[in-house]
Design a protein around this motif. Structure first.
Motif, PDB file in Angstrom:
ATOM      1  N   PHE A 223       0.662  -1.164   0.050  1.00 36.08           N
ATOM      2  CA  PHE A 223       0.114  -0.200   0.136  1.00 36.08           C
ATOM      3  C   PHE A 223       0.320   1.846   0.234  1.00 36.08           C
ATOM      4  N   ARG A 224       0.508   2.279  -0.741  1.00 28.88           N
ATOM      5  CA  ARG A 224       0.396   3.635  -0.046  1.00 28.88           C
ATOM      6  C   ARG A 224      -0.182   3.992   0.793  1.00 28.88           C
ATOM      7  N   LEU A 225       0.532   4.865   1.570  1.00 33.54           N
ATOM      8  CA  LEU A 225      -0.701   6.047   2.855  1.00 33.54           C
ATOM      9  C   LEU A 225       0.052   7.326   2.734  1.00 33.54           C
ATOM     10  N   TYR A 226      -1.705   7.801   2.872  1.00 33.90           N
ATOM     11  CA  TYR A 226      -1.327   9.338   3.537  1.00 33.90           C
ATOM     12  C   TYR A 226      -1.442   9.445   4.613  1.00 33.90           C
ATOM     13  N   GLU A 227      -1.045  10.693   4.890  1.00 33.19           N
ATOM     14  CA  GLU A 227      -1.469  11.487   6.176  1.00 33.19           C
ATOM     15  C   GLU A 227      -2.626  11.729   6.608  1.00 33.19           C
ATOM     16  N   ARG A 228      -3.584  11.671   7.276  1.00 34.61           N
ATOM     17  CA  ARG A 228      -4.460  11.747   7.527  1.00 34.61           C
ATOM     18  C   ARG A 228      -4.994  13.699   7.942  1.00 34.61           C
ATOM     19  N   SER A 229      -4.094  14.055   8.206  1.00 35.26           N
ATOM     20  CA  SER A 229      -3.653  16.055   8.223  1.00 35.26           C
ATOM     21  C   SER A 229      -4.529  15.977   6.669  1.00 35.26           C
ATOM     22  N   ASN A 230      -3.793  15.294   5.535  1.00 37.91           N
ATOM     23  CA  ASN A 230      -3.989  16.219   4.485  1.00 37.91           C
ATOM     24  C   ASN A 230      -4.545  15.770   3.358  1.00 37.91           C
ATOM     25  N   ILE A 231      -5.850  14.964   3.010  1.00 38.73           N
ATOM     26  CA  ILE A 231      -6.134  14.073   2.559  1.00 38.73           C
ATOM     27  C   ILE A 231      -5.794  14.403   0.882  1.00 38.73           C
TER      28      ILE A 231
ATOM     29  N   HIS B  54       0.977  13.599  -3.145  1.00 37.96           N
ATOM     30  CA  HIS B  54       2.291  12.290  -3.071  1.00 37.96           C
ATOM     31  C   HIS B  54       1.460  11.368  -1.656  1.00 37.96           C
ATOM     32  N   SER B  55       1.880  10.391  -1.514  1.00 39.99           N
ATOM     33  CA  SER B  55       1.462   9.367  -0.447  1.00 39.99           C
ATOM     34  C   SER B  55       3.326   9.937   0.661  1.00 39.99           C
ATOM     35  N   THR B  56       2.916   9.923   2.349  1.00 38.96           N
ATOM     36  CA  THR B  56       4.250   9.933   3.022  1.00 38.96           C
ATOM     37  C   THR B  56       4.511   8.532   3.141  1.00 38.96           C
ATOM     38  N   TYR B  57       4.244   7.745   2.742  1.00 38.28           N
ATOM     39  CA  TYR B  57       4.350   6.128   3.557  1.00 38.28           C
ATOM     40  C   TYR B  57       4.185   5.006   2.284  1.00 38.28           C
ATOM     41  N   LEU B  58       4.970   4.387   2.289  1.00 38.24           N
ATOM     42  CA  LEU B  58       4.666   3.017   1.774  1.00 38.24           C
ATOM     43  C   LEU B  58       4.643   1.394   3.023  1.00 38.24           C
ATOM     44  N   VAL B  59       3.401   0.397   2.819  1.00 40.04           N
ATOM     45  CA  VAL B  59       3.348  -0.290   3.636  1.00 40.04           C
ATOM     46  C   VAL B  59       3.272  -1.333   3.272  1.00 40.04           C
ATOM     47  N   LYS B  60       4.385  -2.319   3.409  1.00 34.57           N
ATOM     48  CA  LYS B  60       4.186  -3.445   3.537  1.00 34.57           C
ATOM     49  C   LYS B  60       4.039  -4.645   4.641  1.00 34.57           C
ATOM     50  N   VAL B  61       3.323  -5.583   3.910  1.00 36.73           N
ATOM     51  CA  VAL B  61       2.530  -6.090   5.096  1.00 36.73           C
ATOM     52  C   VAL B  61       3.206  -7.859   5.076  1.00 36.73           C
TER      53      VAL B  61
ATOM     54  N   LYS C 163       9.936   7.871   0.269  1.00 36.27           N
ATOM     55  CA  LYS C 163       8.723   7.656   1.326  1.00 36.27           C
ATOM     56  C   LYS C 163       9.393   6.986   2.535  1.00 36.27           C
ATOM     57  N   LYS C 164       8.480   6.529   3.636  1.00 36.62           N
ATOM     58  CA  LYS C 164       9.133   6.281   4.870  1.00 36.62           C
ATOM     59  C   LYS C 164       8.394   5.103   4.429  1.00 36.62           C
ATOM     60  N   LEU C 165       8.787   3.583   5.421  1.00 38.93           N
ATOM     61  CA  LEU C 165       8.264   2.402   4.901  1.00 38.93           C
ATOM     62  C   LEU C 165       8.025   2.388   5.897  1.00 38.93           C
ATOM     63  N   ILE C 166       6.485   1.677   6.257  1.00 35.59           N
ATOM     64  CA  ILE C 166       5.909   1.048   7.228  1.00 35.59           C
ATOM     65  C   ILE C 166       6.256  -0.343   7.065  1.00 35.59           C
ATOM     66  N   VAL C 167       6.295  -1.837   8.004  1.00 35.00           N
ATOM     67  CA  VAL C 167       6.221  -3.031   7.876  1.00 35.00           C
ATOM     68  C   VAL C 167       4.737  -2.824   8.782  1.00 35.00           C
TER      69      VAL C 167
ATOM     70  N   TYR D  34       2.860  -2.177  13.976  1.00 37.83           N
ATOM     71  CA  TYR D  34       3.112  -1.089  12.722  1.00 37.83           C
ATOM     72  C   TYR D  34       4.588  -1.064  12.901  1.00 37.83           C
ATOM     73  N   TYR D  35       6.358  -1.149  12.338  1.00 37.84           N
ATOM     74  CA  TYR D  35       7.172  -0.903  12.080  1.00 37.84           C
ATOM     75  C   TYR D  35       7.530   0.409  11.325  1.00 37.84           C
ATOM     76  N   ASN D  36       7.970   1.016  12.098  1.00 41.23           N
ATOM     77  CA  ASN D  36       8.676   2.153  10.748  1.00 41.23           C
ATOM     78  C   ASN D  36      10.363   2.058  10.545  1.00 41.23           C
ATOM     79  N   MET D  37      10.331   1.590   9.139  1.00 40.14           N
ATOM     80  CA  MET D  37      11.863   0.971   9.214  1.00 40.14           C
ATOM     81  C   MET D  37      12.124   2.368   8.355  1.00 40.14           C
ATOM     82  N   SER D  38      13.634   2.253   7.828  1.00 45.04           N
ATOM     83  CA  SER D  38      14.502   3.464   7.864  1.00 45.04           C
ATOM     84  C   SER D  38      15.420   3.465   7.683  1.00 45.04           C
TER      85      SER D  38
END
Length: 174
Positions: A108-116, A120-127, A151-155, A166-170
């Motif tokens: 997934f690409r994940l967009y911040e809640r504050s600015n819908i 551009h997405s802020t995060y990539l999510v790997k499941v 982008k920031k990666l969230i696992v 959720y884990y923030n990976m950088s």
């Protein structure tokens, strides 16, 4: 008076919505990909919207599918459907806009809640499933891709009970 449900048509790996009011309602809530005369939902998105009772999906024979029937159909196409759906549902319930991350090799690409309305997405999510570990080299590759596209990666790890952690990976450059 009950709200009118949106009707979608199953088309291989997508659910298509042609009704203008349905397109407007779903697109305003950041679901699907807008085309000229229809809205295209991924199977995970369609499952979530069906679970909210906003959408009813017809198959190729014009028969309405229950959530379970749509889930079974989608699971035949996508092995990771269960864990991907659990993560999608959790992120949506937390107020995030969630889109496919396929072009980045993520779930997934994940967009911040504050600015819908951001482009551009802020995060990539790997499941991943807790029951099926992955190689560290695989994670390293995802971190590099996320870093290269700014982008920031969230696992997201789904455990046996269906809970998500959720884990923030950088990428760290010493």
């Amino acid at each position: 008076m009950a709200k009118k449900q949106i009707i979608g048509k199953l088309s291989d790996e997508r659910v298509l919505v042609f009704d203008r009011d349905g397109i407007s309602k779903l697109h305003s809530k950041r679901y699907g990909e807008l085309n000229d005369n229809f809205l295209s939902l991924s199977l995970v998105e369609a499952l979530y919207v069906v679970s909210k009772n906003w959408l009813r999906v017809k198959d190729k024979r014009n028969k309405f599918l229950s959530f379970e029937e749509l889930y079974d159909y989608a699971h035949q196409i996508e092995e990771k459907l269960c864990i991907r759906y659990l993560v999608y549902k959790d992120l949506r319930n937390r107020g995030y806009t969630v889109k496919t991350g396929l072009k980045y090799g993520s779930d997934f690409r994940l967009y911040e809640r504050s600015n819908i309305d951001e482009v551009h997405s802020t995060y990539l999510v790997k499941v991943f499933s807790e029951e099926k570990p992955c190689d560290i080299s695989e994670i390293t590759g995802f971190v590099r891709v996320a870093h290269s596209v700014r982008k920031k990666l969230i696992v997201a790890i789904v455990d046996a009970d269906g809970d998500v952690v959720y884990y923030n990976m950088s990428y760290l450059k010493p």
